[in-house]
Design an enzyme around this catalytic site. Structure first.
Site, short mmCIF file in Angstrom:
data_model
loop_
_atom_site.label_atom_id
_atom_site.label_comp_id
_atom_site.label_asym_id
_atom_site.label_seq_id
_atom_site.Cartn_x
_atom_site.Cartn_y
_atom_site.Cartn_z
N CYS A 91 -4.16 3.69 10.42
CA CYS A 91 -4.99 4.85 10.79
C CYS A 91 -6.23 4.41 11.56
O CYS A 91 -7.03 5.26 11.96
CB CYS A 91 -5.35 5.67 9.56
N TYR B 177 0.87 -1.18 0.00
CA TYR B 177 0.00 0.00 0.00
C TYR B 177 0.91 1.24 0.00
O TYR B 177 0.82 2.11 0.85
CB TYR B 177 -0.92 0.03 1.22
C1 SAM Z 1 -3.09 4.89 3.72
S1 SAM Z 1 -2.56 5.07 2.06
C2 SAM Z 1 -0.82 4.91 2.27
C3 SAM Z 1 0.04 5.40 1.15
C4 SAM Z 1 1.53 5.55 1.47
N1 SAM Z 1 2.05 4.48 2.29
C5 SAM Z 1 1.81 6.89 2.12
O1 SAM Z 1 1.94 6.96 3.34
O2 SAM Z 1 1.90 7.90 1.39
C6 SAM Z 1 -3.08 3.57 1.37
C7 SAM Z 1 -2.71 3.38 -0.09
O3 SAM Z 1 -3.13 2.06 -0.47
C8 SAM Z 1 -3.67 2.09 -1.77
N2 SAM Z 1 -4.55 0.90 -1.81
C9 SAM Z 1 -5.82 0.77 -1.36
N3 SAM Z 1 -6.23 -0.49 -1.49
C10 SAM Z 1 -5.21 -1.18 -2.03
C11 SAM Z 1 -5.03 -2.55 -2.41
N4 SAM Z 1 -6.01 -3.45 -2.23
N5 SAM Z 1 -3.86 -2.91 -2.92
C12 SAM Z 1 -2.85 -2.00 -3.11
N6 SAM Z 1 -2.98 -0.70 -2.78
C13 SAM Z 1 -4.13 -0.30 -2.24
C14 SAM Z 1 -4.32 3.43 -1.89
O4 SAM Z 1 -4.42 3.82 -3.25
C15 SAM Z 1 -3.38 4.32 -1.07
O5 SAM Z 1 -2.39 4.88 -1.90
#
Ligand code: SAM
Length: 459
Positions: free
Chosen positions: A413, A311
């Site tokens: 979070c 993620y």
């Molecule tokens: C809480 S954010 C964290 C992003 C990064 N770690 C940061 O702190 O900038 C979660 C991220 O997971 C991505 N995401 C959501 N569901 C996902 C999935 N099933 N597989 C991969 N990425 C996913 C979202 O697009 C988002 O960019």
């Protein structure tokens, strides 16, 4: 007659019982004394044995509360007035969300703004500890001493002026504002105290939408009859590198320009991010999280091992690992645009890779492709995950544990989602070694945690 009297009595008793079973009706006003805090920021009281979750309350403070909903086993209420104000109660930092307004007119998104900041943090710590104990099965005195760390400057501003991302909504009538608390009703407001000042200055709080460029021309979105208005939204973003940006998106009518690319910064590293892409919201969040990850992961971060940043967004934590001298890190993210940025953001190091994939599919495919050498490299490595609010879930937590990484760094979070995944990882042979909590969302109920789990027997 005696019989019929007794029947009426039974019916009355039955009616009373069923009223009690179905709880106090919406609209009823009760005096309640909450004793604890629940996930979501609700003060928890009991009324005739049933739990009542009270918005805008404070544990220990008796309040008059309005019942808003009664379910089979609990009710929801909103505080109307404190009976004996708590020493922790203050004038709400956002007057338009304060208790002196009718509940349906209170602006949403600042549900702890009536509580002194240090006490907000104490309540958040209670929520994290309770979640890890109840849902994670974690015990131990270390956990009970957990504190929620403030971000720099927040104590001087009473926890205001930190939001670098704000969404205002436009309703069918063209009203612009945040949603009211616990609803999707737009509430026009005159201030946005949680937003950084440059966003408040650019927000169309007077109800006048900015002009939209549309094809070659410009469309004015005024308040007059026939002009195009809502529904839609106004997204405001303040980036570290390029100041404030405003984008209006209407469900019908002219299209807004495509999202641009902005620059954000953390630990001295620049990151390109889509204007409407994910970036941490508090002005100090990315820095603080990257520092915390560096601190927790650093001592066990093997420079030769293979690491994963699940993620990964635009590569914030992969860059943290690479800058710590652990360059073999693969960042995995489902949004293709974010992965493209991650690739460029990670270009200063040789070693990091970026993959567009859903984490569940990625881990399933990985499992089928690994050689014995890959397994050894991953087992020496660190897997970081930073999932959305719902957490990773059992299948993904199992798949992570099956790779047997030396440590797992979990950025969360939502403390309950974290705790559930911690339970799965504990069942799979990991121990929760350390957890830190950061106050990345002052004056709201939200709290961010970073946890380190290590293989049993290696703590
Ligand atoms: C809480 S954010 C964290 C992003 C990064 N770690 C940061 O702190 O900038 C979660 C991220 O997971 C991505 N995401 C959501 N569901 C996902 C999935 N099933 N597989 C991969 N990425 C996913 C979202 O697009 C988002 O960019």
């Amino acid at each position: 007659m005696a019989g019929s009297g007794s029947g009426a009595g039974e019916a009355a008793a039955g009616a009373t019982r069923s009223a009690r079973d179905s709880g106090p009706p919406p609209g009823a006003e009760l005096e309640l004394e909450p004793t604890g805090i629940a996930h979501g920021g609700f003060a928890v009281a009991r009324h005739e044995g049933r739990v009542v979750f009270i918005a805008d309350g404070i544990p220990g403070e008796p309040v008059r509360a309005l019942i808003t909903e009664s379910k089979a086993s609990f009710s929801r209420a909103v505080a109307i007035a404190p009976l004996t104000p708590s020493e922790h109660r203050i004038q709400h930092v956002w007057p338009e969300a304060g208790i002196d307004r009718a509940p349906e007119l209170r602006a949403g998104g600042a549900e702890f703004g009536h509580i002194r900041l240090p006490h907000q943090r104490a309540l958040k710590a209670e929520v994290v500890i309770d979640a890890l104990q109840r849902f994670g099965g974690v015990e131990g005195s270390d956990l009970r001493s957990l504190v929620v760390a403030p971000m720099p400057g927040d104590d001087d501003t009473s926890g205001t002026r930190w939001r670098t991302r704000v969404t205002l909504h436009i309703d069918d009538e063209g009203r612009i504002g945040p949603y009211a608390a616990r609803s999707h009703r737009v509430i026009p407001v005159t201030s946005l105290p949680l937003a950084v000042t440059e966003l408040e200055a650019r927000a169309p709080l007077d109800g006048t939408l900015p002009e939209l460029s549309h094809g070659g021309g410009t469309v004015r979105l005024g308040t007059g009859t026939g002009e195009r208005r809502g529904p839609g939204r106004v997204d405001l973003v303040a980036s570290a590198g390029d100041g404030a940006h405003v984008r209006v998106r209407l469900e019908r009518g002219p299209k807004q320009r495509p999202a641009g690319v902005i620059t954000e910064r953390a630990r001295g590293i620049d990151f390109a991010v889509d204007e409407d892409g994910f970036w941490q919201v508090h002005r100090h969040a990315a820095d603080a999280l990257a520092e915390t990850v560096a601190d927790l992961a650093g001592p066990r971060l093997d420079p030769e091992a293979q690491h994963l940043d699940l993620y990964g967004g635009v590569g914030l934590f992969a860059a943290t690992f690479a800058s710590l001298g652990a360059p073999y890190v693969e960042t995995v993210e489902s949004a293709a645009g974010a992965t493209e940025h991650a690739r460029r953001n990670l270009a200063p190091w040789r070693g990091p890779t970026a993959v567009t994939a859903r984490v569940d599919r990625y881990l399933r495919d990985l499992e089928g492709e690994l050689t014995a050498a890959d397994r050894t490299d991953l087992a020496a490595g660190t897997i970081l995950l930073d999932p959305p609010r719902a957490g990773a879930g059992r299948e993904i937590a199992n798949a992570i544990a099956a790779l047997r990484p030396a440590q797992i760094i979990y950025v969360a979070c939502d403390p309950v989602a974290l705790a559930r995944d911690v339970r799965t990882l504990r069942d799979d042979g990991y121990v929760l070694d350390e957890v830190r909590a950061l106050d990345l969302f002052p004056n709201t109920h939200h709290v961010e945690c970073v946890a380190r789990l290590v293989r049993e027997g290696t703590a």
